[in-house]
Write a protein that holds these residues in place. Structure first.
Motif, PDB file in Angstrom:
ATOM      1  N   ASP A  79     -24.966 -15.497  39.191  1.00  0.00           N
ATOM      2  CA  ASP A  79     -25.495 -15.971  37.995  1.00  0.00           C
ATOM      3  C   ASP A  79     -24.803 -15.330  37.292  1.00  0.00           C
ATOM      4  OD1 ASP A  79     -26.516 -13.844  38.786  1.00  0.00           O
ATOM      5  OD2 ASP A  79     -29.335 -14.439  39.068  1.00  0.00           O
ATOM      6  N   ASP A  80     -24.029 -14.246  37.371  1.00  0.00           N
ATOM      7  CA  ASP A  80     -23.447 -13.237  36.645  1.00  0.00           C
ATOM      8  C   ASP A  80     -22.893 -12.994  35.402  1.00  0.00           C
ATOM      9  OD1 ASP A  80     -23.376 -10.775  35.305  1.00  0.00           O
ATOM     10  OD2 ASP A  80     -22.742  -9.640  37.104  1.00  0.00           O
ATOM     11  N   MET A  81     -22.065 -12.449  34.475  1.00  0.00           N
ATOM     12  CA  MET A  81     -21.028 -12.664  33.534  1.00  0.00           C
ATOM     13  C   MET A  81     -20.047 -13.426  34.722  1.00  0.00           C
ATOM     14  SD  MET A  81     -19.343 -10.714  30.736  1.00  0.00           S
ATOM     15  CE  MET A  81     -21.338 -10.101  30.390  1.00  0.00           C
ATOM     16  N   VAL A  82     -18.662 -14.539  33.402  1.00  0.00           N
ATOM     17  CA  VAL A  82     -17.898 -15.216  33.890  1.00  0.00           C
ATOM     18  C   VAL A  82     -16.755 -14.482  32.739  1.00  0.00           C
ATOM     19  CG1 VAL A  82     -16.033 -16.783  34.553  1.00  0.00           C
ATOM     20  CG2 VAL A  82     -18.426 -16.783  35.389  1.00  0.00           C
ATOM     21  N   LEU A  83     -15.785 -14.264  33.108  1.00  0.00           N
ATOM     22  CA  LEU A  83     -15.327 -13.704  31.540  1.00  0.00           C
ATOM     23  C   LEU A  83     -13.442 -14.013  32.352  1.00  0.00           C
ATOM     24  CD1 LEU A  83     -14.553 -11.691  29.135  1.00  0.00           C
ATOM     25  CD2 LEU A  83     -14.316  -9.834  30.125  1.00  0.00           C
ATOM     26  N   VAL A  84     -12.574 -14.877  31.040  1.00  0.00           N
ATOM     27  CA  VAL A  84     -11.167 -15.073  31.585  1.00  0.00           C
ATOM     28  C   VAL A  84     -11.103 -14.320  30.243  1.00  0.00           C
ATOM     29  CG1 VAL A  84      -9.345 -16.486  31.197  1.00  0.00           C
ATOM     30  CG2 VAL A  84     -12.171 -16.831  32.540  1.00  0.00           C
ATOM     31  N   PHE A 115      -0.836 -19.260  20.178  1.00  0.00           N
ATOM     32  CA  PHE A 115      -0.218 -19.806  19.129  1.00  0.00           C
ATOM     33  C   PHE A 115      -0.949 -20.630  18.605  1.00  0.00           C
ATOM     34  CE2 PHE A 115       2.560 -22.220  21.623  1.00  0.00           C
ATOM     35  CZ  PHE A 115       2.691 -23.001  21.229  1.00  0.00           C
ATOM     36  N   SER A 116      -1.191 -21.159  17.370  1.00  0.00           N
ATOM     37  CA  SER A 116      -1.767 -21.912  16.188  1.00  0.00           C
ATOM     38  C   SER A 116      -1.238 -21.994  15.482  1.00  0.00           C
ATOM     39  CB  SER A 116      -2.902 -21.605  16.257  1.00  0.00           C
ATOM     40  OG  SER A 116      -3.733 -22.945  16.293  1.00  0.00           O
ATOM     41  N   HIS A 117      -1.194 -22.812  13.932  1.00  0.00           N
ATOM     42  CA  HIS A 117      -0.777 -22.629  12.779  1.00  0.00           C
ATOM     43  C   HIS A 117      -1.721 -22.717  12.342  1.00  0.00           C
ATOM     44  CE1 HIS A 117       2.676 -23.839  15.223  1.00  0.00           C
ATOM     45  NE2 HIS A 117       3.899 -23.140  13.911  1.00  0.00           N
ATOM     46  N   CYS A 118      -1.407 -21.360  10.783  1.00  0.00           N
ATOM     47  CA  CYS A 118      -2.665 -21.361   9.479  1.00  0.00           C
ATOM     48  C   CYS A 118      -2.750 -22.702   8.858  1.00  0.00           C
ATOM     49  CB  CYS A 118      -2.347 -19.775   8.838  1.00  0.00           C
ATOM     50  SG  CYS A 118      -3.395 -19.861   7.612  1.00  0.00           S
ATOM     51  N   GLU A 119      -4.232 -22.738   8.402  1.00  0.00           N
ATOM     52  CA  GLU A 119      -3.703 -24.341   7.804  1.00  0.00           C
ATOM     53  C   GLU A 119      -3.803 -24.506   6.030  1.00  0.00           C
ATOM     54  OE1 GLU A 119      -8.416 -24.818   6.735  1.00  0.00           O
ATOM     55  OE2 GLU A 119      -8.159 -25.190   8.380  1.00  0.00           O
ATOM     56  N   HIS A 120      -3.614 -22.568   5.665  1.00  0.00           N
ATOM     57  CA  HIS A 120      -3.334 -22.371   4.702  1.00  0.00           C
ATOM     58  C   HIS A 120      -1.708 -22.945   3.982  1.00  0.00           C
ATOM     59  CE1 HIS A 120      -7.253 -20.430   4.660  1.00  0.00           C
ATOM     60  NE2 HIS A 120      -7.625 -21.694   3.788  1.00  0.00           N
ATOM     61  N   HIS A 121      -1.158 -21.869   4.953  1.00  0.00           N
ATOM     62  CA  HIS A 121       0.294 -22.074   4.715  1.00  0.00           C
ATOM     63  C   HIS A 121       0.938 -22.816   5.834  1.00  0.00           C
ATOM     64  CE1 HIS A 121      -1.590 -17.772   2.173  1.00  0.00           C
ATOM     65  NE2 HIS A 121      -0.941 -19.017   2.022  1.00  0.00           N
ATOM     66  N   MET A 122       0.966 -23.139   6.960  1.00  0.00           N
ATOM     67  CA  MET A 122       1.636 -23.745   8.287  1.00  0.00           C
ATOM     68  C   MET A 122       2.568 -22.939   8.413  1.00  0.00           C
ATOM     69  SD  MET A 122       1.594 -27.513   6.803  1.00  0.00           S
ATOM     70  CE  MET A 122       1.768 -28.030   8.837  1.00  0.00           C
ATOM     71  N   VAL A 123       2.254 -21.809   8.394  1.00  0.00           N
ATOM     72  CA  VAL A 123       2.716 -20.960   9.416  1.00  0.00           C
ATOM     73  C   VAL A 123       1.738 -20.246  10.782  1.00  0.00           C
ATOM     74  CG1 VAL A 123       4.419 -19.944   7.498  1.00  0.00           C
ATOM     75  CG2 VAL A 123       2.177 -19.295   8.320  1.00  0.00           C
ATOM     76  N   PRO A 124       3.010 -19.300  11.862  1.00  0.00           N
ATOM     77  CA  PRO A 124       2.099 -19.235  13.380  1.00  0.00           C
ATOM     78  C   PRO A 124       0.960 -18.411  13.043  1.00  0.00           C
ATOM     79  CG  PRO A 124       4.181 -19.195  13.251  1.00  0.00           C
ATOM     80  CD  PRO A 124       3.907 -19.385  12.528  1.00  0.00           C
ATOM     81  N   ILE A 125       0.207 -17.990  14.063  1.00  0.00           N
ATOM     82  CA  ILE A 125      -0.993 -16.964  14.206  1.00  0.00           C
ATOM     83  C   ILE A 125      -0.675 -17.470  15.870  1.00  0.00           C
ATOM     84  CG2 ILE A 125      -3.565 -16.811  14.847  1.00  0.00           C
ATOM     85  CD1 ILE A 125      -3.763 -18.890  12.396  1.00  0.00           C
ATOM     86  N   ILE A 126      -0.502 -16.011  16.023  1.00  0.00           N
ATOM     87  CA  ILE A 126      -0.051 -15.491  17.225  1.00  0.00           C
ATOM     88  C   ILE A 126      -1.437 -14.791  17.950  1.00  0.00           C
ATOM     89  CG2 ILE A 126       2.186 -14.621  19.082  1.00  0.00           C
ATOM     90  CD1 ILE A 126       3.440 -15.348  16.961  1.00  0.00           C
ATOM     91  N   GLY A 127      -1.955 -15.128  18.881  1.00  0.00           N
ATOM     92  CA  GLY A 127      -3.155 -13.775  19.841  1.00  0.00           C
ATOM     93  C   GLY A 127      -3.497 -14.159  21.045  1.00  0.00           C
ATOM     94  N   LYS A 128      -4.450 -13.448  21.175  1.00  0.00           N
ATOM     95  CA  LYS A 128      -4.565 -13.734  22.301  1.00  0.00           C
ATOM     96  C   LYS A 128      -6.460 -13.908  22.674  1.00  0.00           C
ATOM     97  CE  LYS A 128      -4.821  -8.962  23.523  1.00  0.00           C
ATOM     98  NZ  LYS A 128      -4.643  -7.764  23.798  1.00  0.00           N
ATOM     99  N   ALA A 129      -6.858 -14.658  23.419  1.00  0.00           N
ATOM    100  CA  ALA A 129      -8.318 -15.214  23.803  1.00  0.00           C
ATOM    101  C   ALA A 129      -9.041 -14.273  24.749  1.00  0.00           C
ATOM    102  CB  ALA A 129      -8.831 -16.035  23.294  1.00  0.00           C
ATOM    103  N   HIS A 130     -10.261 -14.125  24.469  1.00  0.00           N
ATOM    104  CA  HIS A 130     -11.393 -13.660  25.778  1.00  0.00           C
ATOM    105  C   HIS A 130     -12.769 -14.233  25.574  1.00  0.00           C
ATOM    106  CE1 HIS A 130      -8.780 -10.118  25.409  1.00  0.00           C
ATOM    107  NE2 HIS A 130      -9.015  -9.975  24.127  1.00  0.00           N
ATOM    108  N   VAL A 131     -13.254 -15.132  27.053  1.00  0.00           N
ATOM    109  CA  VAL A 131     -14.239 -16.080  26.772  1.00  0.00           C
ATOM    110  C   VAL A 131     -15.174 -15.508  28.068  1.00  0.00           C
ATOM    111  CG1 VAL A 131     -14.944 -18.385  26.961  1.00  0.00           C
ATOM    112  CG2 VAL A 131     -12.170 -17.956  25.795  1.00  0.00           C
TER     113      VAL A 131
END
Length: 209
Positions: free
Chosen positions: A82-87, A93-109
């Motif tokens: 019952d403790d935290m699960v962290l990934v 990579f995504s694309h900015c909705e304003h200019h349609m150029v890449p967004i590159i990163g990482k996510a922590h959930v």
């Protein structure tokens, strides 16, 4: 202009029918090539409209996927965990909705289970689905959190996204290497400072800070 208007009728029509045809997409790419000053009929660009259409179908495939379908299966046999699960460090990579150029990163959930857990790959899949849409980083952070919160119903969800935006690096102020950080917290991560601090501490210790 008439063709474009007819391609996007009222909301009652099926979404797939409302999309432009392959030939319309390729014609649009040819127009862009002409607009930037190149010749779409030269050898190196003859097949570019077709390639771009194919690439966009993959890059923006998240519109054809539903996060609820990915998160639908959960596991209740967790041996009392019952403790935290962290990934963490989920690349995207995504694309900015304003200019349609890449967004590159990482996510922590992270989430705090309430009797059920997700398969770990499901979290990465959800990141991928939302990333493969036109995005702002703020919206994507909130969307990932909401999808997990509403489907799993955990005691809390924490999402942090770190990303570099090519709309800053390639155009405008042209500042390479700057990173944008966004967070969203729900449940106990929002109401209990201890849980939020644990989440942040686990990320900092992993990164060597």
């Amino acid at each position: 202009m008439d063709a474009i208007v007819k391609s996007f009728p009222g909301k009652d029509q099926d979404e797939k029918d409302a999309r432009p045809s392959q030939s319309e997409v390729e014609a649009a790419v040819r127009t862009l090539l002409l607009w930037v000053g190149d010749d779409p009929d030269r050898e190196g660009l003859v097949d570019t409209p077709k390639r771009v259409a194919k690439a966009y179908k993959d890059l923006f495939g998240g519109y054809d996927e539903d996060p609820e379908d990915v998160l639908g299966r959960t596991f209740e046999e967790v041996a009392g965990y019952d403790d935290m699960v962290l990934v963490r460090d989920i690349p995207f990579f995504s694309h900015c909705e304003h200019h349609m150029v890449p967004i590159i990163g990482k996510a922590h959930v992270a989430y705090l289970p309430d009797g059920k857990v997700l398969g770990l790959s499901k979290i990465a899949r959800v990141i991928d689905i939302y990333a493969r849409r036109l995005q702002t980083q703020e919206s994507m952070t909130a969307q990932v959190s909401k999808a997990i919160d509403e489907t799993l119903r955990p005691l809390g969800v924490a999402v942090m996204i770190e990303a570099e935006h090519m709309c800053m690096a390639m155009r405008g102020i042209r500042k390479q290497g700057s990173t944008t950080l966004t967070t969203t917290f729900t449940g106990q991560f929002k109401t209990d400072p201890h849980q939020q601090a644990r989440f942040m501490t686990m990320l900092r210790s992993h990164n060597g800070h």
